[in-house]
Design a protein around this motif. Sequence first.
Motif, PDB file in Angstrom:
ATOM      1  N   GLY A 127       0.889  -1.258  -0.070  1.00  0.00           N
ATOM      2  CA  GLY A 127       0.012   0.049  -0.036  1.00  0.00           C
ATOM      3  C   GLY A 127       1.017   1.261   0.010  1.00  0.00           C
ATOM      4  O   GLY A 127       2.075   0.961   0.054  1.00  0.00           O
ATOM      5  N   CYS A 128       0.075   2.513  -0.019  1.00  0.00           N
ATOM      6  CA  CYS A 128       1.209   3.694  -0.160  1.00  0.00           C
ATOM      7  C   CYS A 128       0.648   4.290   1.278  1.00  0.00           C
ATOM      8  O   CYS A 128      -0.664   4.968   1.144  1.00  0.00           O
ATOM      9  N   PRO A 129       1.102   4.577   2.155  1.00  0.00           N
ATOM     10  CA  PRO A 129       0.905   5.300   3.450  1.00  0.00           C
ATOM     11  C   PRO A 129       0.301   6.633   3.082  1.00  0.00           C
ATOM     12  O   PRO A 129      -0.758   7.182   3.708  1.00  0.00           O
ATOM     13  N   MET A 130       0.863   7.190   2.142  1.00  0.00           N
ATOM     14  CA  MET A 130       0.249   8.729   1.790  1.00  0.00           C
ATOM     15  C   MET A 130      -1.074   8.618   1.146  1.00  0.00           C
ATOM     16  O   MET A 130      -1.865   9.223   1.646  1.00  0.00           O
ATOM     17  N   VAL A 164      -2.095  11.450  -7.721  1.00  0.00           N
ATOM     18  CA  VAL A 164      -2.810  10.277  -7.991  1.00  0.00           C
ATOM     19  C   VAL A 164      -2.449   9.218  -6.797  1.00  0.00           C
ATOM     20  O   VAL A 164      -3.225   8.116  -6.813  1.00  0.00           O
ATOM     21  N   ASN A 165      -1.479   9.660  -6.066  1.00  0.00           N
ATOM     22  CA  ASN A 165      -1.045   8.690  -4.744  1.00  0.00           C
ATOM     23  C   ASN A 165      -2.546   9.085  -3.719  1.00  0.00           C
ATOM     24  O   ASN A 165      -2.115   9.431  -2.761  1.00  0.00           O
ATOM     25  N   THR A 166      -3.744   8.668  -3.932  1.00  0.00           N
ATOM     26  CA  THR A 166      -4.667   8.616  -3.299  1.00  0.00           C
ATOM     27  C   THR A 166      -5.571   7.389  -3.487  1.00  0.00           C
ATOM     28  O   THR A 166      -5.557   6.903  -4.676  1.00  0.00           O
ATOM     29  N   ILE A 191      14.219   4.262   1.335  1.00  0.00           N
ATOM     30  CA  ILE A 191      13.621   2.788   0.456  1.00  0.00           C
ATOM     31  C   ILE A 191      12.233   3.086   0.959  1.00  0.00           C
ATOM     32  O   ILE A 191      12.098   3.149   2.128  1.00  0.00           O
ATOM     33  N   CYS A 192      11.396   2.685   0.042  1.00  0.00           N
ATOM     34  CA  CYS A 192      10.202   2.808   0.400  1.00  0.00           C
ATOM     35  C   CYS A 192       9.723   1.101   0.672  1.00  0.00           C
ATOM     36  O   CYS A 192       9.646   0.211  -0.401  1.00  0.00           O
ATOM     37  N   PRO A 193       9.344   0.727   1.824  1.00  0.00           N
ATOM     38  CA  PRO A 193       8.955  -0.485   2.077  1.00  0.00           C
ATOM     39  C   PRO A 193       7.948  -1.161   1.110  1.00  0.00           C
ATOM     40  O   PRO A 193       8.008  -2.506   0.810  1.00  0.00           O
ATOM     41  N   GLY A 223       1.745  13.618   3.750  1.00  0.00           N
ATOM     42  CA  GLY A 223       2.779  13.512   2.578  1.00  0.00           C
ATOM     43  C   GLY A 223       3.627  12.152   2.442  1.00  0.00           C
ATOM     44  O   GLY A 223       3.207  11.142   3.387  1.00  0.00           O
ATOM     45  N   CYS A 224       4.510  11.894   1.772  1.00  0.00           N
ATOM     46  CA  CYS A 224       5.214  10.819   1.717  1.00  0.00           C
ATOM     47  C   CYS A 224       6.091  10.339   2.628  1.00  0.00           C
ATOM     48  O   CYS A 224       7.058  11.190   3.069  1.00  0.00           O
ATOM     49  N   PRO A 225       5.947   9.474   3.668  1.00  0.00           N
ATOM     50  CA  PRO A 225       6.769   9.290   4.727  1.00  0.00           C
ATOM     51  C   PRO A 225       8.322   8.881   4.499  1.00  0.00           C
ATOM     52  O   PRO A 225       9.253   9.318   5.209  1.00  0.00           O
TER      53      PRO A 225
END
Length: 305
Positions: A85-88, A113-115, A259-261, A171-173
């Motif tokens: 998933g994307c936390p943002m 788009v990250n929604t 690094i995005c897990p 935002g993006c963590p």
Amino acid sequence: MTVSDLQKKIMELKAEKQITVLAHSYQSAPILEIANYTGDSFRLSQVAAEDKNKTCIVCGVHFMAETVKLLSPEKEVILAHPGAGCPMAEQFTVEDILKLKRVYPNHTVVAYVNTTAELKTLADVCVTSSSAVKICEAIPSDKILFIPDCNLGAYTAKMVPEKEIVTVKGGCPVHAAITLDEALKAKKEHPGAKLLVHPECIPSVTALADFAGSTAAIMNYARNSDSKEFIICTENSIAEHLQYELPDKDFYILSSRLICPDMKATTLMDVYNALIGKGGVRIEMSEDTIKSASVCINRMLEIGQ
Ligand code: 13P
Ligand code: SF4
């Protein structure tokens, strides 16, 4: 079985079953090598809409697979790693955005788009990191409510000063965790290197950049630049991919924390399992959600052409 044996099997299965594999550039090199299409989120959403195959496997995060489904509702869309998933994308609820819309009733809602697809149903137009500036410039409204990334929103507001762009905390963590001190330290260690920054970073880091842009824009800048050294301030896989592609240039990561897990969760085995029907998760959405969430994406594609 070796990595290359598995890649060979995947290539055979893709051809036999006529399945397309889409991979975001933050995926690992072995996955990019077996993908039909790779790129940033804007490119993936464009190619997904044009591709002929009836099934696609998305190597990325959940909102990316949802976006493919929104653009091609008749297709079977499978996210290769079910937990990616994307936390943002998931940080605001529908209720949060409805509240904001009541506070800013005359603002056009621009959604990165990250929604989630649910939040897209509340947006007027969607943007990606490569199209945010162009689209905010082009839309007729002078008042914009930008969700959910306050850093991309702040960058867009700086590039489009003639409009009022309201942002909300979020935002993006991964990108937002990078500090100004870390960026200054990297510049000091590599004084001859160009600093290339993704606008999901905080404004003081982005302000230091020799170039700020989306994943694809950063890669193109490095390809076309006469410079020989670059500090990459986006997910570390981009420095790795650029280093393979351009061995005569040097790419430094800005921080080992970039690094995005979630992006790194997908493995080659996940792709194989999705191809044989043993893994992955099928993206399902109601007809109503598809209809209303795709409006803002289609507007993005029309304006962004
Ligand atoms: P882009 O692919 O639009 O550059 O976005 C980066 C990102 O964080 C994807 O989740
Ligand atoms: Fe989400 Fe950030 Fe990971 Fe992209 S890098 S998927 S925005 S958490």
